[in-house]
Design a protein around this motif. Structure first.
Motif, PDB file in Angstrom:
ATOM      1  N   ARG A   1       4.238   3.549 -24.784  1.00  0.00           N
ATOM      2  CA  ARG A   1       3.260   2.502 -24.477  1.00  0.00           C
ATOM      3  C   ARG A   1       2.091   3.047 -23.653  1.00  0.00           C
TER       4      ARG A   1
ATOM      5  N   ARG B   1      -5.304  -8.940 -39.170  1.00  0.00           N
ATOM      6  CA  ARG B   1      -4.292  -9.248 -38.156  1.00  0.00           C
ATOM      7  C   ARG B   1      -4.940  -9.030 -36.810  1.00  0.00           C
ATOM      8  N   PRO B   2      -5.272 -10.085 -36.125  1.00  0.00           N
ATOM      9  CA  PRO B   2      -6.163 -10.001 -34.959  1.00  0.00           C
ATOM     10  C   PRO B   2      -5.705  -8.986 -33.904  1.00  0.00           C
ATOM     11  N   VAL B   3      -4.769  -9.375 -33.077  1.00  0.00           N
ATOM     12  CA  VAL B   3      -4.235  -8.422 -32.104  1.00  0.00           C
ATOM     13  C   VAL B   3      -2.744  -8.621 -32.081  1.00  0.00           C
ATOM     14  N   ARG B   4      -2.018  -7.562 -32.362  1.00  0.00           N
ATOM     15  CA  ARG B   4      -0.591  -7.692 -32.535  1.00  0.00           C
ATOM     16  C   ARG B   4       0.148  -7.393 -31.243  1.00  0.00           C
TER      17      ARG B   4
ATOM     18  N   HIS C   1      -4.939  -2.289 -34.135  1.00  0.00           N
ATOM     19  CA  HIS C   1      -4.377  -3.635 -34.056  1.00  0.00           C
ATOM     20  C   HIS C   1      -3.622  -3.857 -32.761  1.00  0.00           C
ATOM     21  N   GLN C   2      -3.111  -2.778 -32.224  1.00  0.00           N
ATOM     22  CA  GLN C   2      -2.298  -2.938 -31.028  1.00  0.00           C
ATOM     23  C   GLN C   2      -3.145  -2.926 -29.774  1.00  0.00           C
TER      24      GLN C   2
ATOM     25  N   ASP D   1     -10.359  -5.232 -42.544  1.00  0.00           N
ATOM     26  CA  ASP D   1      -9.029  -4.982 -42.035  1.00  0.00           C
ATOM     27  C   ASP D   1      -8.902  -5.296 -40.549  1.00  0.00           C
ATOM     28  N   ARG D   2      -9.984  -5.121 -39.861  1.00  0.00           N
ATOM     29  CA  ARG D   2      -9.929  -5.273 -38.406  1.00  0.00           C
ATOM     30  C   ARG D   2      -9.662  -6.707 -37.989  1.00  0.00           C
TER      31      ARG D   2
ATOM     32  N   ARG E   1     -13.060  -5.403 -27.155  1.00  0.00           N
ATOM     33  CA  ARG E   1     -13.495  -5.892 -28.467  1.00  0.00           C
ATOM     34  C   ARG E   1     -14.930  -5.497 -28.841  1.00  0.00           C
TER      35      ARG E   1
ATOM     36  N   PRO F   1       2.970  -6.090 -29.132  1.00  0.00           N
ATOM     37  CA  PRO F   1       3.918  -5.032 -29.467  1.00  0.00           C
ATOM     38  C   PRO F   1       5.244  -5.633 -29.918  1.00  0.00           C
TER      39      PRO F   1
ATOM     40  N   MET G   1     -15.154  -2.985 -42.293  1.00  0.00           N
ATOM     41  CA  MET G   1     -13.719  -2.927 -42.534  1.00  0.00           C
ATOM     42  C   MET G   1     -13.080  -4.276 -42.224  1.00  0.00           C
TER      43      MET G   1
END
Lengths: 346, 346
Positions: free
Chosen positions: A127, B7-10, A148-149, B3-4, A326, B12, B1
């Motif tokens: 992490r 899935r907004p913010v995953r 994404h993370q 893609d960004r 962001r 963990p 992209m």
DNA sequence: TTGTACGCGTTATCAG
DNA sequence: CTGATAACGCGTACAA
């Protein structure tokens, strides 16, 4: 040393131990540790201070990190730790981490895709709060997941336009142009270019492209001489070099090396061939390792702001950590500096 | 992209997510992860496998470490990352960690006591599983505490007899003797010794002592020439060097440099003075950086087994981690190798 | 100003 | 073979 038996083996001291020793609750100690001193009575503060000191208490970063969601760790993934370029960048990163109370997890991939991937996975598992990467460019799909993370990633030296990450590199076109124009100004030509295999690495590509352009525009040579030197294979340089020099009789040939690793091998080959630099052949190289100032009475170099690149990269990570997450990815291109030495001067 | 934004913010993904996705309990997933596959039904195993894959799950090392009491981290504290010696050792440590699934926390102290101490405290906080340290030798009382906490410490290159730690270094006496006897064999003499200030550093001390002894026994010179070169101060070498060479007319003087950092400056000075090596002066140096084979047609070096030292140190840490904790500290002394090149041959 | 209680993500213990 | 449940050490609402 009798000392070794005095206190046999000490279980790591926890916040609870401190609390007990000071006669307060964990919470109070925790507040003390996180600097909320205004919430504490002088009495409590002093007692905690003493207890911490006496017990030699160090807050457990794993527990703390688990709770707070940040590890205090920054991953630095480099392609080749043997390259002095890498070490200087690393120094910058490390110093910048130090001043922020963070630590660097160093990972050397040897330019290997699988190792790079494995390392990134390990870093994810830890992490890390940020990642600085001198990438092979072969794990892009994988790297994309990090976006994404929400973990700050900064690319170093090698651009990957497909990835939405901040990138710190040098202005390779300007640098290459400066080096070549200098050689031409000094009356050198033809010029041969020695590089590691391009392999999609942006910095190598940019330098090579610029070489091609400059040769065509300023020297009228549409098909300049380019030698790709495979890594870690001995004496692949000597042949091409000899060949180049033999075809260049009557003119003033020069070589340009795209980095220090290649340059080292070219220097070896030149020495072996008994060449006198700059009389028989001129030379310019990228990077400024220790030895560049020593050999041939000094080799003219394109010095990259390595340390500054490291500092910049880490600062960027830090900014992202502070909520700038962001904002769009930016490209930071630092200028290189031409240092003229004997190897390129008539 | 696009893609960004997909899935907004995953957040963990945790073991619980995996458990739910696979329709089993955390415990079962944990078993799968720790390789206790024999305890799982094929069905469960497959479902977990898929869930892990799909979710891209990585076990959180902070949580795991907290629970298991090991962080998977090894601290490497070095005095000077700019020294190629350090980098090679680091490579060994790093490779050895990699193959054991551990990570290296790199700390550069710049030979500074306060920084060293701060770093060790940080590393303690991270509950490192082991510490490899190229120490300044100025934090001994502090380091001693680590012995009580049962964390494996390995000293590198610099011995500190007062500390009960394993130590990996080279046989400096043998190495120094070999270098000097070689110079004497070749008919060189007088010989001057260039070193960084001793500052209690064992390797510097051992080399210097051996120099003194060899000079006295074999050359009959009780007061040989010794120059201490302060770090990072320019041109403190040229004067002494010039002086040495001027007093040595009629003989065959030589210089011996105690490490690469000093050697670099001596080489610069020699070049500036227009000396021809080995005709005017012979030269031998410790360490084998890139440039040693290049300059003066090759400088004779005492090559230290740097990489092997790193590997050895890390192996030692590993062994201690595996319960060999209470064995007495051992001293591992690796042999150095004399590589004869042009600079020391008539 | 201080303390209680819960949860961060794991693993280990124990009972099924 | 599987699943509750209790820690690991710390931070933080919430209560006092």
């Amino acid at each position: 040393m009798s000392d070794r038996c005095e206190r046999p083996v000490r279980r790591p001291v926890t916040i609870l131990d401190v609390a007990r020793a000071a006669g307060v609750s964990k919470t109070t100690v925790s507040r003390y540790l996180s600097g909320q001193v205004h919430l504490l009575s002088d009495d409590a503060r002093h007692r905690i201070e003493r207890a911490v000191e006496e017990l030699g208490y160090r807050p457990n970063q794993m527990a703390r990190g688990l709770k707070r969601g940040r590890s205090g760790l920054v991953g630095m993934v480099v392609a080749d730790i043997s390259n002095p370029f890498t070490v200087d960048v690393l120094r910058g990163v490390e110093d910048e981490c130090k001043s922020r109370g963070m630590n660097v997890l160093l990972c050397n991939t040897n330019n290997d895709q699988a190792q790079e991937r494995e390392y990134i996975e390990m870093l994810q598992a830890h992490r890390i709060d940020g990642l600085i990467i001198h990438t092979t460019g072969l794990n892009n799909a994988f790297l994309r997941e990090l976006a994404h993370q929400d973990i700050p990633v900064v690319l170093l030296d090698r651009k990957v336009p497909a990835l939405p990450f901040d990138t710190v590199c040098v202005d390779n076109r300007q640098a290459t142009r400066a080096a070549l124009m200098h050689l031409l100004d000094q009356g050198f030509g033809p010029i041969a270019w020695f590089t590691e295999p391009i392999d999609g690495v942006s910095s190598r590509k940019e330098r090579l492209e610029t070489f091609r352009k400059v040769m065509e525009h300023h020297a009228g040579i549409p098909e300049p001489l380019i030698y790709e030197v495979p890594a870690r294979m001995p004496s692949t340089v000597e042949g091409p070099l000899k060949n180049f020099l033999s075809t260049a009789t009557g003119s003033r040939p020069a070589v340009c090396c795209a980095n220090a690793v290649v340059a080292l091998r070219v220097v070896h080959a030149l020495s072996k061939l008994g060449m006198d630099v700059p009389r028989d052949v001129g030379m310019v190289m990228f990077d400024n390792p220790d030895w560049a100032a020593l050999v041939f009475g000094g080799i003219t170099v394109v010095e990259q702001p390595t340390y500054a690149m490291g500092v910049t990269a880490m600062r960027r990570v830090w900014e992202r950590m502070q909520g700038q997450a962001r904002l769009p990815a930016s490209l930071i291109e630092l200028p290189a500096r031409l240092i003229i030495r004997r190897s390129s001067v008539r």
